[in-house]
Design a protein around this motif. Structure first.
Motif, PDB file in Angstrom:
ATOM      1  N   PHE A 588       0.825  -1.210   0.000  1.00 45.79           N
ATOM      2  CA  PHE A 588       0.000   0.000   0.000  1.00 45.79           C
ATOM      3  C   PHE A 588       0.860   1.260   0.000  1.00 45.79           C
ATOM      4  CE2 PHE A 588      -2.058  -3.463   2.254  1.00 45.79           C
ATOM      5  CZ  PHE A 588      -3.211  -3.625   1.503  1.00 45.79           C
ATOM      6  N   VAL A 589       2.092   1.109  -0.519  1.00 47.76           N
ATOM      7  CA  VAL A 589       3.031   2.232  -0.592  1.00 47.76           C
ATOM      8  C   VAL A 589       3.545   2.357  -2.019  1.00 47.76           C
ATOM      9  CG1 VAL A 589       5.248   3.131   0.186  1.00 47.76           C
ATOM     10  CG2 VAL A 589       3.737   1.974   1.817  1.00 47.76           C
ATOM     11  N   ASN A 590       3.492   3.593  -2.560  1.00 41.64           N
ATOM     12  CA  ASN A 590       4.027   3.873  -3.894  1.00 41.64           C
ATOM     13  C   ASN A 590       4.353   5.353  -3.957  1.00 41.64           C
ATOM     14  OD1 ASN A 590       4.377   4.466  -6.683  1.00 41.64           O
ATOM     15  ND2 ASN A 590       3.210   2.631  -7.234  1.00 41.64           N
ATOM     16  N   GLU A 591       5.664   5.667  -4.070  1.00 43.96           N
ATOM     17  CA  GLU A 591       6.052   7.071  -4.047  1.00 43.96           C
ATOM     18  C   GLU A 591       5.552   7.857  -5.253  1.00 43.96           C
ATOM     19  OE1 GLU A 591      10.024   4.824  -4.074  1.00 43.96           O
ATOM     20  OE2 GLU A 591       7.926   4.214  -3.982  1.00 43.96           O
ATOM     21  N   ASP A 592       5.083   7.153  -6.292  1.00 43.02           N
ATOM     22  CA  ASP A 592       4.562   7.839  -7.481  1.00 43.02           C
ATOM     23  C   ASP A 592       3.059   8.079  -7.411  1.00 43.02           C
ATOM     24  OD1 ASP A 592       7.109   7.835  -8.629  1.00 43.02           O
ATOM     25  OD2 ASP A 592       6.815   5.810  -9.446  1.00 43.02           O
ATOM     26  N   ASP A 593       2.398   7.521  -6.403  1.00 44.59           N
ATOM     27  CA  ASP A 593       0.940   7.684  -6.298  1.00 44.59           C
ATOM     28  C   ASP A 593       0.575   7.739  -4.816  1.00 44.59           C
ATOM     29  OD1 ASP A 593      -1.778   7.745  -6.537  1.00 44.59           O
ATOM     30  OD2 ASP A 593      -1.956   5.931  -7.755  1.00 44.59           O
ATOM     31  N   THR A 594       0.867   8.867  -4.198  1.00 43.22           N
ATOM     32  CA  THR A 594       0.645   8.991  -2.756  1.00 43.22           C
ATOM     33  C   THR A 594      -0.828   9.087  -2.400  1.00 43.22           C
ATOM     34  OG1 THR A 594       0.881  11.391  -2.898  1.00 43.22           O
ATOM     35  CG2 THR A 594       2.875  10.113  -2.427  1.00 43.22           C
ATOM     36  N   ALA A 595      -1.681   9.435  -3.355  1.00 43.56           N
ATOM     37  CA  ALA A 595      -3.104   9.611  -3.053  1.00 43.56           C
ATOM     38  C   ALA A 595      -3.776   8.261  -2.824  1.00 43.56           C
ATOM     39  CB  ALA A 595      -3.789  10.366  -4.183  1.00 43.56           C
ATOM     40  N   ARG A 596      -3.663   7.359  -3.788  1.00 49.70           N
ATOM     41  CA  ARG A 596      -4.364   6.084  -3.688  1.00 49.70           C
ATOM     42  C   ARG A 596      -3.608   5.078  -2.815  1.00 49.70           C
ATOM     43  NH1 ARG A 596      -6.667   3.943  -9.274  1.00 49.70           N
ATOM     44  NH2 ARG A 596      -7.661   2.565  -7.754  1.00 49.70           N
ATOM     45  N   PHE A 597      -2.273   5.145  -2.803  1.00 49.52           N
ATOM     46  CA  PHE A 597      -1.505   4.261  -1.935  1.00 49.52           C
ATOM     47  C   PHE A 597      -1.395   4.942  -0.570  1.00 49.52           C
ATOM     48  CE2 PHE A 597      -0.613   2.593  -6.052  1.00 49.52           C
ATOM     49  CZ  PHE A 597      -0.363   1.236  -5.866  1.00 49.52           C
ATOM     50  N   PHE A 598      -2.378   4.642   0.261  1.00 51.46           N
ATOM     51  CA  PHE A 598      -2.668   5.456   1.440  1.00 51.46           C
ATOM     52  C   PHE A 598      -1.644   5.317   2.569  1.00 51.46           C
ATOM     53  CE2 PHE A 598      -4.979   1.498   1.322  1.00 51.46           C
ATOM     54  CZ  PHE A 598      -4.810   0.935   2.573  1.00 51.46           C
ATOM     55  N   PHE A 599      -0.668   4.410   2.469  1.00 53.84           N
ATOM     56  CA  PHE A 599       0.374   4.318   3.495  1.00 53.84           C
ATOM     57  C   PHE A 599       1.690   4.942   3.037  1.00 53.84           C
ATOM     58  CE2 PHE A 599      -1.973   1.301   6.187  1.00 53.84           C
ATOM     59  CZ  PHE A 599      -1.543   1.714   7.440  1.00 53.84           C
ATOM     60  N   THR A 600       1.694   5.599   1.867  1.00 54.08           N
ATOM     61  CA  THR A 600       2.929   6.219   1.378  1.00 54.08           C
ATOM     62  C   THR A 600       3.400   7.315   2.320  1.00 54.08           C
ATOM     63  OG1 THR A 600       2.252   5.745  -0.902  1.00 54.08           O
ATOM     64  CG2 THR A 600       4.020   7.343  -0.591  1.00 54.08           C
ATOM     65  N   ASN A 601       2.475   8.143   2.787  1.00 52.44           N
ATOM     66  CA  ASN A 601       2.856   9.215   3.717  1.00 52.44           C
ATOM     67  C   ASN A 601       3.440   8.663   5.019  1.00 52.44           C
ATOM     68  OD1 ASN A 601       2.059  11.233   1.962  1.00 52.44           O
ATOM     69  ND2 ASN A 601      -0.030  11.317   2.773  1.00 52.44           N
ATOM     70  N   PHE A 602       2.998   7.473   5.382  1.00 53.26           N
ATOM     71  CA  PHE A 602       3.533   6.828   6.593  1.00 53.26           C
ATOM     72  C   PHE A 602       5.028   6.565   6.422  1.00 53.26           C
ATOM     73  CE2 PHE A 602       4.418   2.802   8.892  1.00 53.26           C
ATOM     74  CZ  PHE A 602       4.129   3.219  10.191  1.00 53.26           C
TER      75      PHE A 602
END
Length: 762
Positions: A588-602
Motif C-alpha cells: 500500500f506504498v508507492n512514491e509515485d501515487d501517494t493519493a491512492r496508496f494510502f500508506f505512502t505518507n507513513f
C-alpha cells in the motif's frame, strides 16, 4: 495475569490448589498434578555434577593404572634387611625402604597423608591388592584343601571391587542419576543380552578391572555352586559404569562406544536435559556429592539442618522429612521443608512437559512408538521472577513466520536500543535464534508451515543501570490453522484458551491484503489495475495455504475478543496489552501515487524521522531500499531506551491510524464508488479500530503497528540479500517495552516523548 514464579509453583503443594498455567503452551502445572512437569537439573547443578563425574572418572582411571602396575613382574621390592651397617648405625630411625619410622615427624606426616591425601586408602586397598597370577592360581586350586584361603581372597575382592568402586562421598547417588537417564537405560537394556560386545570394550579400555570382575564371578560359582544373582547384577552394574566412564578411550570398539551415547576421545557428561525422578531427588539432596558442593550456593543453615538428620534404620539412608530426626525433633524437619522452598530451584527446574508439536498425520502404532516426544516437550520452567506471555496469532497467510524471522533477528541485533541485553532460556531457544539469524543474513524467507506446529521462543531481558531488573518472556506463535479452527464446529483449542487467559500481550495480525471485506472492495472498484499486485499476492498466498487464506480476519478478531472476555472477564481485559500488526504494508506504498496508496505518507514520515534508513541494498532512491533499526537512528543522549521506544511506538501507532482513516482514497474519485469508499472506512474505523478500543479501553495499552517483514512484495523466497524489513522488530520490542512500564515514571516517559519529538521534528 496469573502469577507463574517458582514460588507460585511450590505453593501448588497445598491441597486444593488449581496449579499455575504455563505461559508457553497453556498446560496446567502443579506438584499435585503428576505428569505435568519434569524435574531437570539446572545448568549450574549439571556442570557441578559433571565435575564430580570427572573426579570419579579419574578415580577409576587411577585404579586401573594401579592394578596394571602391581601385575608387572619385578615392580615389588625385596623384603630383606639392608646390608649397609654404617647406614643403620648413623640413622637408627631409618627403616627398610629408606623412610623414617617411630619419630613424631614421620608419624605426623603419615597421619596427614593417610587421613587427607590418601582419603580413599589407596595404599591399604589397592596397592596391596592380589595379583592376577594369585587369582589364576586360586581359581585352579583344590577348594577342599584351601577353601578358607579362597574364601578370604574372594571376600576381599568383593569388598574392594564391588563396594570400593563406588565411594559414597565421591559418587553417592550420582551413578543412579546417570542410569536413570532414558538413553542410558535404553543402552543398558540393549547390552544386557550382548555381554560379549560390552566385555570386548572393557577388555580394551580397562583389561585389569574386567579380569578381576570376571574372577569374582568364577570364585562365587566355585565356592557356592550356584552363582549369586545379586552378585552377577552388581558386577554388571560396575561393567556398565566402566563402559560409560572409560569407553571414550576406545579405538577399536567405536560402534559400541557410539551406542553408549559418547564418542571416541569425548568424555561422558550428563545430557543437557538431565531428568531427576522424585525417588532419586531426596537422595541427591542428602548426598555429600550435592550437599557438600559449595558452588551450588546452598544456604549454610539448610546444609546444617539436613546433616542433622538421623538415619532410617530400614533403608540405612538419611531420612529426609520422615520424622526420624535426632530424637524425634519435628522442628528440624519443619526447618528443612521451609529451607527447601527457597533452595530447591538452585538444583532442579520444574520444566513443563506439555507437547508443543502436533502428532504426525496418518500415524501408525509403530510411528507413534518412534515419535520424538522428548524434543516436542515445551520445556518452560518457572523462575524467581514473573514470566510475561506474549501471544502472536492471526489467520493463515498473514505472514507471522516471516515476521518471526526478520523481526526477531532485527530485535535481537538492535536490543541495545532498549538499553537491554538478551539471553535465552535453553539451548533449544539459542539454536532457534541461530537458525533464524542464518536464514536472515542469507536472505532466505520461510516457507509456509503446512503442519501448523506452534513455536515458542523463551528469553530473558536485562536492563543494566536501570530500575527495571531482569525479566522473562515467552513469545508463542499460534499457527493460523489453529486460530482459524475457532470459527469451525470444533471451536477454540483448550490450550489456546488457557494461554489467552494468562497472556499479558496479544499480538493480532490483521492483513489488509487477504481480508475479504477489504480486498474485494479494493479490487472491485479497481478500474485501471492499480491493485492487481494486491490480487496476485492474495492468490499466491491462498494457493500456498491450500485455500486457507479465505478466513475472515474480522470474524476471527471478534471471536478472539469474545474468548478473551470469557476467559479473563471484561475488567481484566483493561490490563491486557493489544498490538494490532498490519503486515505487508509495502503493498500500500508507492512514491509515485501517494493519493491512492494510502500508506505512502507513513513511510515518508518514518524516513524523515530517521526511523527508516538506507540499507546496503538501496535501489533507485525507492522505499524498497530503506529498512528499520529498532529506533537506533533516533537515539538521543541520556535517554532511557524503554521510554524512547514507547514514544516511537506511540508515534508509529498514531501515524498508522491516520493512514488507515484514508483507506477510502485507495479507490478512484468516482461517484459510483462512493458507497465502497464509505464502506472501506467504516470497516476499518468501526469493526477494527473502534472494536479494539472499546474492548481494551486504555489507549496506552493499544497499538497499531504496520510492518513489512520482507521489505517488498517478492515472489521469491530467495532474496539473495538480507531483507530490508521495516518495523517488524517492534513486534518484539514493543511488548517488552510495555511490560517494563512499571519501572517508568510518568515524568520520565513524558520527557522521552518530548525529546523524541524535538529530535525528529520536520
Amino acid at each position: 495475569m496469573t502469577s507463574n514464579t517458582v514460588k507460585d509453583f511450590l505453593e501448588t503443594v497445598k491441597p486444593g490448589h488449581s496449579g499455575i498455567t504455563c505461559p508457553a503452551c497453556g498446560s496446567i502445572l502443579g506438584i499435585r498434578r503428576q505428569g505435568t512437569y519434569d524435574m531437570i537439573l539446572t545448568k549450574k547443578a549439571r556442570l557441578e555434577l559433571d565435575s564430580s563425574i570427572t573426579n570419579y572418572r579419574s578415580f577409576l582411571e587411577g585404579l586401573e593404572a594401579v592394578l596394571e602396575q602391581i601385575n608387572i613382574i619385578g615392580i615389588k621390592s625385596t623384603s630383606v634387611n639392608s646390608s649397609y651397617r654404617k647406614e643403620k648405625a648413623d640413622n637408627p630411625f631409618l627403616a627398610e625402604g629408606g623412610v623414617y619410622k617411630n619419630t613424631q615427624g614421620a608419624q605426623a606426616v603419615e597421619e596427614y597423608v593417610s587421613k587427607n591425601i590418601d582419603y580413599f586408602e589407596w595404599g591399604q586397598n589397592f596397592w596391596s591388592f592380589y595379583r592376577r597370577s594369585d587369582f589364576e592360581a586360586v581359581v585352579a586350586t583344590n577348594l577342599d584343601a584351601n577353601k578358607d584361603k579362597v574364601q578370604k581372597i574372594y571376600n576381599r575382592a568383593k569388598e574392594i571391587l564391588l563396594s570400593g568402586l563406588e565411594p559414597r562421598s565421591l559418587s553417592g547417588p550420582l551413578i543412579d542419576l546417570i542410569f536413570e537417564q532414558r538413553y542410558v537405560a535404553q543402552w543398558m537394556k540393549k547390552f544386557y543380552g550382548e555381554r560379549a560386545s560390552l566385555e570386548a570394550l572393557l577388555d580394551e579400555v580397562c583389561p585389569n578391572l574386567l579380569f578381576y570382575l570376571k574372577c569374582i564371578l568364577q570364585l562365587d560359582k566355585a565356592l557356592n555352586g550356584t552363582p549369586d544373582p545379586n552378585l552377577a547384577e552388581a558386577v554388571l552394574r560396575i561393567q556398565f559404569i566402566l563402559a560409560l566412564m572409560l569407553g571414550h578411550r576406545s579405538q577399536q570398539n567405536i560402534q559400541v562406544v557410539s551406542l553408549i551415547g559418547i564418542k571416541t576421545n569425548v568424555l561422558f557428561i550428563l545430557p543437557r536435559l538431565t531428568y531427576v525422578s522424585p525417588k532419586l531427588l531426596h537422595r541427591l539432596l542428602c548426598s555429600e556429592v550435592v550437599l557438600g558442593n559449595p558452588n551450588l550456593g546452598w544456604d549454610s543453615k539448610f546444609v546444617q539442618a539436613v546433616r542433622q538428620l538421623g538415619i532410617n534404620p530400614t533403608t540405612n539412608e538419611a531420612a529426609l522429612g520422615s520424622g526420624a530426626v535426632n530424637g524425634n525433633q519435628p522442628d528440624v524437619v519443619a526447618r528443612i521443608v521451609e529451607f527447601l522452598g527457597t533452595q530447591i530451584y538452585k538444583f532442579v527446574h520444574f520444566a513443563c512437559s506439555g507437547l508443543v508439536g502436533d502428532i504426525p498425520e496418518n500415524s501408525t502404532t509403530n510411528n507413534l512408538l518412534n515419535y520424538d516426544w522428548e524434543n516436542d516437550k515445551c520445556g518452560w520452567y518457572p523462575k524467581p521472577e514473573e514470566t510475561h506471555s506474549v501471544i502472536l496469532l492471526g489467520s493463515p497467510g498473514t505472514g507471522k513466520s516471516t515476521v518471526m524471522l526478520t523481526g526477531f533477528t532485527t530485535f535481537y541485533t538492535n536490543a541495545a536500543a532498549l538499553g537491554a541485553t538478551v539471553s535465552f532460556d535453553s539451548p533449544d531457544d539459542e539454536a532457534r535464534m541461530n537458525e533464524l539469524n542464518q536464514e536472515y543474513w542469507a536472505g532466505r524467507m520461510p516457507k509456509p508451515n503446512p503442519l501448523g506446529v506452534r513455536r515458542s521462543i523463551k528469553l530473558s531481558v536485562e536492563f543494566p543501570n536501570t530500575s527495571f531488573g531482569k525479566s522473562h518472556f515467552v513469545f508463542t506463535d499460534i499457527p493460523g490453522e489453529v486460530a482459524a479452527q475457532s470459527l469451525t464446529k470444533s471451536g477454540s483449542e483448550p490450550w489456546v484458551l488457557r494461554i489467552l487467559k494468562n497472556a499479558e500481550t496479544i499480538v493480532f495480525f490483521f492483513d489488509l491484503s487477504i481480508e475479504p471485506s477489504i480486498r474485494e472492495k479494493l479490487t472491485k472498484g479497481d478500474q485501471d489495475g492499480t491493485w492487481k499486485g494486491l490480487e496476485d499476492n492474495y492468490n499466491r498466498v491462498n494457493s500456498s495455504r491450500q485455500n486457507a487464506a479465505q478466513v475472515s480476519q474480522l470474524q476471527l478478531l471478534q471471536k478472539l475478543l469474545s474468548d478473551l472476555q470469557d476467559q479473563k472477564g471484561a475488567e481484566h481485559l483493561k490490563t491486557t496489552k493489544f498490538v494490532c500488526v498490519i503486515p505487508k504494508i509495502d503493498l500500500f506504498v508507492n512514491e509515485d501515487d501517494t493519493a491512492r496508496f494510502f500508506f505512502t505518507n507513513f513511510y515518508e514520515s518514518l524516513k524523515q524521522r530517521r526511523l527508516l534508513v538506507p540499507s546496503r541494498h538501496y535501489r533507485n532512491e525507492s522505499f524498497a531500499g530503506l529498512y528499520s533499526l529498532g529506533g537506533t537512528g533516533t537515539q538521543i543522549a541520556n535517554s532511557r531506551g524503554i521510554e524512547l521506544q514507547k514514544s516511537i511506538s506511540k508515534f508509529i501507532s498514531d501515524e498508522a491510524l491516520k493512514c488507515l482513516g484514508n483507506i477510502g482514497n485507495a479507490l478512484e474519485e468516482d461517484e459510483e464508488l462512493q458507497p465502497l469508499k464509505t464502506s472501506l472506512v467504516d470497516t476499518i474505523g468501526v469493526r477494527l479500530v473502534a472494536t479494539v478500543k472499546h474492548t481494551f479501553s486504555s489507549g496506552d495499552n493499544i497499538y497499531f503497528l504496520p510492518v513489512s517483514a520482507q521489505g517488498e512484495d517478492s515472489k521469491s523466497i530467495e532474496l539473495g540479500h538480507p531483507p530490508n524489513q521495516k518495523l517488524s522488530e517492534y513486534v518484539f520490542m514493543l511488548p517488552i517495552a510495555l511490560c517494563a512500564e512499571k519501572a517508568v515514571t510518568p515524568q520520565s516517559e513524558g520527557q522521552a516523548a518530548n525529546a523524541f519529538n524535538k529530535r525528529t521534528s520536520i
